[in-house]
Scaffold this active site. Structure first.
Site, short mmCIF file in Angstrom:
data_model
loop_
_atom_site.label_atom_id
_atom_site.label_comp_id
_atom_site.label_asym_id
_atom_site.label_seq_id
_atom_site.Cartn_x
_atom_site.Cartn_y
_atom_site.Cartn_z
N CYS A 98 0.86 -1.16 0.00
CA CYS A 98 0.00 0.00 0.00
C CYS A 98 0.90 1.22 0.00
CB CYS A 98 -0.86 -0.01 1.25
SG CYS A 98 -1.63 -1.62 1.50
N ARG A 112 0.46 2.39 -5.85
CA ARG A 112 0.77 1.28 -4.95
C ARG A 112 -0.48 0.50 -4.54
NH1 ARG A 112 6.03 1.50 -2.55
NH2 ARG A 112 5.22 0.03 -1.04
N LYS A 131 1.07 -1.26 -8.66
CA LYS A 131 2.29 -1.07 -9.42
C LYS A 131 3.49 -1.73 -8.75
CE LYS A 131 4.71 1.01 -12.69
NZ LYS A 131 4.62 0.32 -13.99
N GLU A 147 -3.68 -8.24 -18.45
CA GLU A 147 -3.58 -7.33 -17.31
C GLU A 147 -4.50 -6.11 -17.44
OE1 GLU A 147 0.35 -5.67 -17.12
OE2 GLU A 147 0.18 -5.17 -15.01
N HIS A 160 1.13 -29.09 -29.58
CA HIS A 160 1.28 -30.03 -28.46
C HIS A 160 0.25 -29.78 -27.36
CE1 HIS A 160 4.85 -31.72 -30.20
NE2 HIS A 160 5.33 -30.50 -30.37
N GLU A 183 5.14 -11.50 -22.96
CA GLU A 183 4.86 -10.14 -22.49
C GLU A 183 3.58 -9.60 -23.13
OE1 GLU A 183 5.64 -8.42 -20.16
OE2 GLU A 183 5.16 -6.35 -20.68
N TRP A 229 -3.80 -1.72 -1.24
CA TRP A 229 -3.90 -2.88 -2.14
C TRP A 229 -4.18 -4.05 -1.21
CZ3 TRP A 229 -0.83 -7.42 -2.98
CH2 TRP A 229 -1.18 -8.12 -4.14
N ASN A 261 1.85 -0.52 5.77
CA ASN A 261 2.14 -1.13 4.49
C ASN A 261 2.97 -2.38 4.75
OD1 ASN A 261 2.82 -1.72 1.79
ND2 ASN A 261 4.70 -0.51 1.98
N GLY A 262 2.53 -3.52 4.24
CA GLY A 262 3.27 -4.77 4.44
C GLY A 262 2.32 -5.88 4.83
N LYS A 295 0.41 -8.35 -20.99
CA LYS A 295 -0.10 -6.98 -21.11
C LYS A 295 -1.58 -6.98 -21.42
CE LYS A 295 2.16 -5.16 -19.92
NZ LYS A 295 3.38 -4.98 -19.19
#
Ligand code: M6R
Length: 590
Positions: free
Chosen positions: A2, A27, A585, A468, A484, A461, A72, A96-97, A465
């Site tokens: 956060c 964040r 982020k 996301e 396969h 990637e 978050w 935060n954590g 993207k």
């Protein structure tokens, strides 16, 4: 992970906290809240949703001491109740954590009659401080911290006290020094334009802020002096300008990310060569997009230096008991330099005697502090949760590392090669029309990205993207693997995006394209290989041409296309590409 921020001084804390939270929203944006003291009272305002929801609630709040939080969610769903600050008695706390032993601590508190309001791990902190408080907020915080396991940056205030008490462990915390006012924050952007000097607290530090003083203590609670550094966040432009989203703005900055990374690299070239003298093996690590850059970097090291190179996501690397010798270099790649898994992977590599190279866009991060050599990525601040220009900057940095260490023509031509590809990237971004394909992806039941070798690294990637920011499901696959298994997913409602930039491997991809159209799938080809179009099955209606470029750098051009495709698909579907659901982020927790 956060964002947290605090203010104490002559200005209105409500305004300062709000501004700080807006800058920290990358964040996390599940909920936001703030607490203020004044007139012996505690005022708490919090809401589920983005920081802007606080604005009308802050209303007439006038206070000179405040702390704020943008969340978050890890423990407890996004909701008003689970939003920080958490309150117990006269104490308010932002955190935060992750408190790993919160369940045990909570059980003990509940047994002694404490009532919990939220489902968060953080609420235990407020109750513990309240339990130990007897007139000295910092002492109560210290006692509390002694019981906590996990990672934390904590700010606490108390009704009737004009001070903020803070501490941190494995989560960043910064103090900002003003004139008759002081700030604290989880990250520098919160302090942009607010103060000239900062101190980055170390693990286990405590500090007490008043408007005119900052006292710092180490883990043994001895008063110490920590160095001050200039606040580099002051002059950073974090505005979106005329763009509808940061994501678009940042894709347009892809060419600059390449050029500026080239300019920044010059200062580290000699140090890197020196550090690499005895290295005979490299491991590249990172998470998400940074890991995908590692896959590209691996090929550079193998092809240019003929040196064994491995990749591992940082979250796997740190728990697999990796075999590392003194002749191993570990390249830890991270935009933020704060990703918990990447930081811990680098720490482990260092403990085991490896040379640690940080490849990062953040020049004052945890990763930087523990690296032997820092290779700068000069992409500039990246606000959108989806990494775009930092990815191309990372590729440029890895190219420069490998070309420099390889020497010869590669080394001599490296800056020229990057400038050239950056100029081509400008054209690609300006000229690529991805709107039809974006519409197809938006309606698809799944969009798969396929390629071989470097194009496969980019396929991963491209797929990340797209999912996301648009929430369209899909995967990245090596084109050769299609038959396969994944071919079973191909039918008229799925899209397969082929990336084909390697002339020698083009023919091998043509087969896979054929397999897709035969099964009724919609095929899209992104390519710069001459003559390929005439060889593709007639049913391939969508070919996005990119200019011819260096075999190893074409990936940058194709990257800009897949980024634009993801962005456009998100906007067709009315998603907010800058703040995708459930994401943040900076992932500073495990
Ligand atoms: O800051 P980092 O580069 O260490 O972040 C790593 C990942 O969390 C990040 O790349 C993530 O995958 C992006 N949101 C992808 O766009």
């Amino acid at each position: 992970m956060c964002g947290i921020t605090g203010y104490i001084g002559g200005k209105n804390a409500a305004k300062e906290i709000y501004e700080g939270l807006r800058r920290l929203e990358y964040r996390g944006y599940d909920s936001a809240g703030a607490a203020f003291t004044g007139g012996g009272k505690l005022t708490v305002i919090k809401r589920e949703g983005k920081v802007e929801k606080l604005l009308p609630l802050l209303g007439e709040t006038v206070s000179h001491v405040g702390i704020g939080h943008t969340r978050w969610a890890t423990h407890g769903a996004p909701s008003d109740i689970n939003a920080h600050p958490h309150v117990a008695g006269d104490i308010a706390v932002v955190h935060n954590g992750i408190i790993e032993n919160y369940a045990k601590l909570k059980a003990g508190l509940v047994e002694s009659g404490v009532k919990f309001l939220s489902d968060t791990d953080s609420e235990v902190i407020a109750h513990l401080i309240n339990k130990y408080y007897s007139g000295d907020l910092l002492a109560a915080l210290q006692k509390t911290a002694g019981l906590l396991e996990g990672s934390y940056a904590i700010m606490a205030i108390c009704a009737g006290e004009d001070r903020i008490a803070v501490t941190c462990k494995k989560s960043p915390l910064i103090i900002g020094y003003g004139n008759g006012e002081n700030y604290c924050a989880s990250d520098e952007p919160a302090l942009a334009g607010k103060c000239d000097e900062i101190t980055v607290l170390e693990d286990g530090d405590f500090a007490e802020l008043t408007s005119t003083s900052v006292n710092v203590y180490n883990g043994d609670f001895r008063r110490i002096m920590r160095g001050r550094e200039p606040n580099l966040a002051v002059s950073v432009d974090l505005t979106m300008g005329d763009y509808p989203h940061y994501m678009l703005k940042e894709i347009l900055e892809v060419p600059q990310s390449v050029v500026r990374t080239g300019t920044a690299f010059a200062s580290v070239e000699e140090k890197l060569k020196d550090a690499f003298k005895d290295v005979d093996r490299v491991i590249l690590t990172g998470c998400g997009t940074a890991y995908h850059a590692a896959l590209v970097g691996k090929r550079y090291f193998e092809s240019f230096l003929k040196m064994p190179a491995e990749t591992e996501t940082a979250g796997e690397f740190r728990y697999k008991n990796p075999v590392i010798g003194g002749r191993t270099a570990v390249l830890a790649i991270s935009q933020s330099g704060e990703t918990a898994d990447t930081v811990e992977a680098a720490r482990l590599a260092r403990e085991r005697g490896a040379l640690v190279i940080a490849v990062t866009n953040s020049h004052r991060s945890q990763l930087v502090r523990l690296a032997d050599v820092v290779v700068p990525v000069a992409a500039g601040p990246e606000i959108c949760v989806a990494a775009t220009k930092s990815y191309t900057g990372q590729i440029a940095a890895l190219y420069l590392c490998a070309a420099t260490l390889a020497g010869g023509e590669l080394n001599e031509g490296k800056y020229r090669a990057l400038s050239h590809v950056a100029a081509l990237a400008e054209k690609v971004i300006k000229n690529s029309d991805v709107s039809t394909v974006a519409n197809m992806c938006s309606r698809s039941r799944g969009t798969y990205f396929l390629g071989r070798d470097l194009d496969y690294a980019l396929a991963l990637e491209g797929s990340l993207k797209l999912k996301e920011v648009s929430y369209v499901p899909g995967e990245g696959y090596p084109a050769g693997e299609l038959k396969h298994g994944p071919l079973a997913l191909i039918y008229n409602r799925t899209v397969a995006v082929f990336i084909i930039t390697d002339k020698e491997l083009a023919v091998k991809c043509e087969n896979a394209v054929e397999q897709v159209v035969t099964r009724g799938g919609k095929a899209v080809v992104i390519t710069n290989v001459d003559g390929i179009v005439s060889k593709l099955p007639k049913k391939v209606k969508h070919v996005i041409r990119i200019p011819k470029a260096d075999k190893y750098l074409s990936v940058i051009l194709a990257a800009a296309v897949v980024q634009l495709l993801a962005y456009r698909t998100a906007t067709v579907l009315n998603r907010d590409p800058d703040k995708p659901r459930n994401l943040a982020k900076s992932v500073t927790v495990e």
